[in-house]
Design an enzyme around this catalytic site. Structure first.
Site, PDB file in Angstrom:
ATOM      1  CG  HIS A   9      -8.040  -2.111   5.358  1.00 28.55           C
ATOM      2  ND1 HIS A   9      -8.859  -3.214   5.337  1.00 28.55           N
ATOM      3  CD2 HIS A   9      -8.493  -1.312   4.358  1.00 28.55           C
ATOM      4  CE1 HIS A   9      -9.765  -3.091   4.380  1.00 28.55           C
ATOM      5  NE2 HIS A   9      -9.567  -1.935   3.779  1.00 28.55           N
ATOM      6  CG  HIS A  11      -8.443   1.888   0.316  1.00 22.18           C
ATOM      7  ND1 HIS A  11      -8.285   0.939  -0.671  1.00 22.18           N
ATOM      8  CD2 HIS A  11      -9.116   1.273   1.327  1.00 22.18           C
ATOM      9  CE1 HIS A  11      -8.852  -0.197  -0.282  1.00 22.18           C
ATOM     10  NE2 HIS A  11      -9.364  -0.031   0.936  1.00 22.18           N
ATOM     11  CG  HIS A 189     -10.511  -5.121   0.381  1.00 25.43           C
ATOM     12  ND1 HIS A 189      -9.192  -4.782   0.250  1.00 25.43           N
ATOM     13  CD2 HIS A 189     -11.147  -4.005   0.852  1.00 25.43           C
ATOM     14  CE1 HIS A 189      -9.037  -3.518   0.629  1.00 25.43           C
ATOM     15  NE2 HIS A 189     -10.208  -3.021   1.005  1.00 25.43           N
ATOM     16  CD  GLU A 192     -15.791  -3.528   2.312  1.00 22.99           C
ATOM     17  OE1 GLU A 192     -15.247  -3.853   1.229  1.00 22.99           O
ATOM     18  OE2 GLU A 192     -15.877  -2.337   2.710  1.00 22.99           O
ATOM     19  CG  ASP A 270     -11.818   0.787   4.328  1.00 20.63           C
ATOM     20  OD1 ASP A 270     -10.973   0.510   3.464  1.00 20.63           O
ATOM     21  OD2 ASP A 270     -12.991   0.349   4.279  1.00 20.63           O
ATOM     22  CG  ASP A 271     -11.743   4.295   1.844  1.00 19.15           C
ATOM     23  OD1 ASP A 271     -10.837   4.446   1.005  1.00 19.15           O
ATOM     24  OD2 ASP A 271     -12.381   3.227   1.970  1.00 19.15           O
TER      25      ASP A 271
HETATM   26  N1  ADE Z   1     -11.724   0.846  -2.023  1.00 22.36           N
HETATM   27  C1  ADE Z   1     -11.637   1.827  -1.121  1.00 22.36           C
HETATM   28  N2  ADE Z   1     -12.265   1.476   0.015  1.00 22.36           N
HETATM   29  C2  ADE Z   1     -12.755   0.226  -0.177  1.00 22.36           C
HETATM   30  C3  ADE Z   1     -13.484  -0.687   0.611  1.00 22.36           C
HETATM   31  N3  ADE Z   1     -13.885  -0.409   1.857  1.00 22.36           N
HETATM   32  N4  ADE Z   1     -13.824  -1.878   0.066  1.00 22.36           N
HETATM   33  C4  ADE Z   1     -13.457  -2.170  -1.173  1.00 22.36           C
HETATM   34  N5  ADE Z   1     -12.772  -1.356  -1.958  1.00 22.36           N
HETATM   35  C5  ADE Z   1     -12.421  -0.165  -1.466  1.00 22.36           C
HETATM   36 ZN    ZN Z   2     -10.534  -1.225   2.117  1.00 27.02          ZN
END
Ligand code: ADE
Ligand code: ZN
Length: 330
Positions: A9, A11, A189, A192, A270-271
């Site tokens: 996971h 991005h 997703h 969340e 994630d990011d």
């Molecule tokens: N795009 C990038 N990070 C995300 C996240 N945590 N949830 C949904 N879309 C995303």
């Molecule tokens: Zn994500």
């Protein structure tokens, strides 16, 4: 933490570090509304998913050429390798680029250039997951899948991301059906910020094999029982959950309860450029904050390879799993 692991996971646009953002901005003649990397970093205080997404999409303005996407991915892979990642299944958001006039081919070929060299250069096997933006229309998702047609040999799966609440999975039934016909795997997703019903729907209507996040399943005991019985992997992102205020502090993350319930949990970043750590940092953080012991960390690493889309190469999966068992914690 060097424990061998798969990242499921991630991005790629969320790995854009401020230093690279400024370098690309200079190269491409883009003016960022921040004077310095330090000033940009002060903007990394988020109230929720949407407040993060606003900055995440805005900063993508610096990504324009194949070379930009190749550099972005190569920088991520170098960082991931230094933290024990052996296999990465990488999300990208084509609509966020095509909307700015960057062709989907530029994005995929650029990322592909870095991914092709990854095994030799970084020791990481890779796959690409094309994500649809759920706050855009289903028609736009279908157009995006069609535009990806010439590049499907580079794509393993489709995913669904962006603003969750108000955009239930069922909106994308048709595009997921088409993805299935094209032989693509499916993830989304769900849970969340959105309710547990979205997790049910992603499974029932979209036919996904993994749930990205899935945090809110814990509100629905029957859903937990279903996820356990069907061994559906959840790609959890604990540092993201804290930064986007899904939970207040890492010490309150339900990961230990989720493991105790028998859920097939994995831990991911994630990011990472925005949320304070790459996946090795995340393993370290849950070890400290949630008192997960070494065997629980080993379970998370094992789960990551078991949940990976490596069905076409079981020998590789077995090799990675034996690396997990052989790992000695220091
Ligand atoms: N795009 C990038 N990070 C995300 C996240 N945590 N949830 C949904 N879309 C995303
Ligand atoms: Zn994500």
């Amino acid at each position: 933490m060097h424990l061998p692991k798969a990242e499921l996971h991630l991005h790629i646009e969320g790995t854009l570090e401020p230093e690279l953002a400024f370098e690309l901005a200079r190269r491409n003649g883009v003016t960022l509304p921040y004077a310095t990397t330090d000033e940009l970093r002060t903007a990394y205080l988020f109230d929720d998913l949407q407040s993060f997404l606003d900055l995440y999409y805005a900063l993508m303005a610096v990504l324009r050429t194949e070379e930009d996407f190749a550099e972005l991915a190569d920088a991520y892979l170098a960082r991931a390798a230094a933290q024990g990642v052996r296999h990465a299944e990488i999300f990208f958001d084509p609509q966020a680029h095509t909307a700015r006039g960057v062709p989907i081919g530029t994005v995929i070929e650029g990322l592909g250039r870095a991914l092709e060299r990854s095994e030799e250069k970084h020791g990481i096997s890779t796959q690409l997951i094309l994500c649809f933006l759920r706050d855009q229309s289903a028609a736009s998702a279908l157009e995006t899948l069609a535009a990806a047609g010439p590049y499907l040999h580079r794509i393993t799966a489709v995913g669904l991301d962006s603003a969750e609440v108000g955009h239930p999975p069922a909106k994308f039934r048709e595009v997921y059906e088409e993805a299935g016909r094209l032989g693509l795997r499916k993830v989304a997703h769900a849970g969340e910020e959105g309710p547990p019903e979205y997790i049910h729907e992603a499974l029932d209507v979209l036919g996904v094999e993994r749930i990205d996040h899935g945090l809110r399943c814990m509100e629905d005991p029957e859903l937990v029982a279903r996820l356990v019985a069907d061994r559906i992997p959840l790609t959890l992102c604990p540092l993201s959950n804290v930064r986007l205020r899904a939970i207040d502090i890492l010490e309150e993350h339900p990961l230990p309860a989720m493991l105790a319930a028998g859920l097939h949990c994995t831990v991911n970043s994630d990011d990472p450029a925005y949320f304070g750590g790459y996946v090795g940092d995340t393993f370290h953080a849950v070890h400290e904050a949630l008192a997960l012991d070494h065997e629980q960390l080993r379970t998370l690493a094992r789960n990551s390879f078991e949940a990976a889309f490596l069905d076409h190469d079981e020998e590789r999966r077995a090799r990675y799993l034996s690396e997990v068992e052989a790992y000695v914690f220091d």
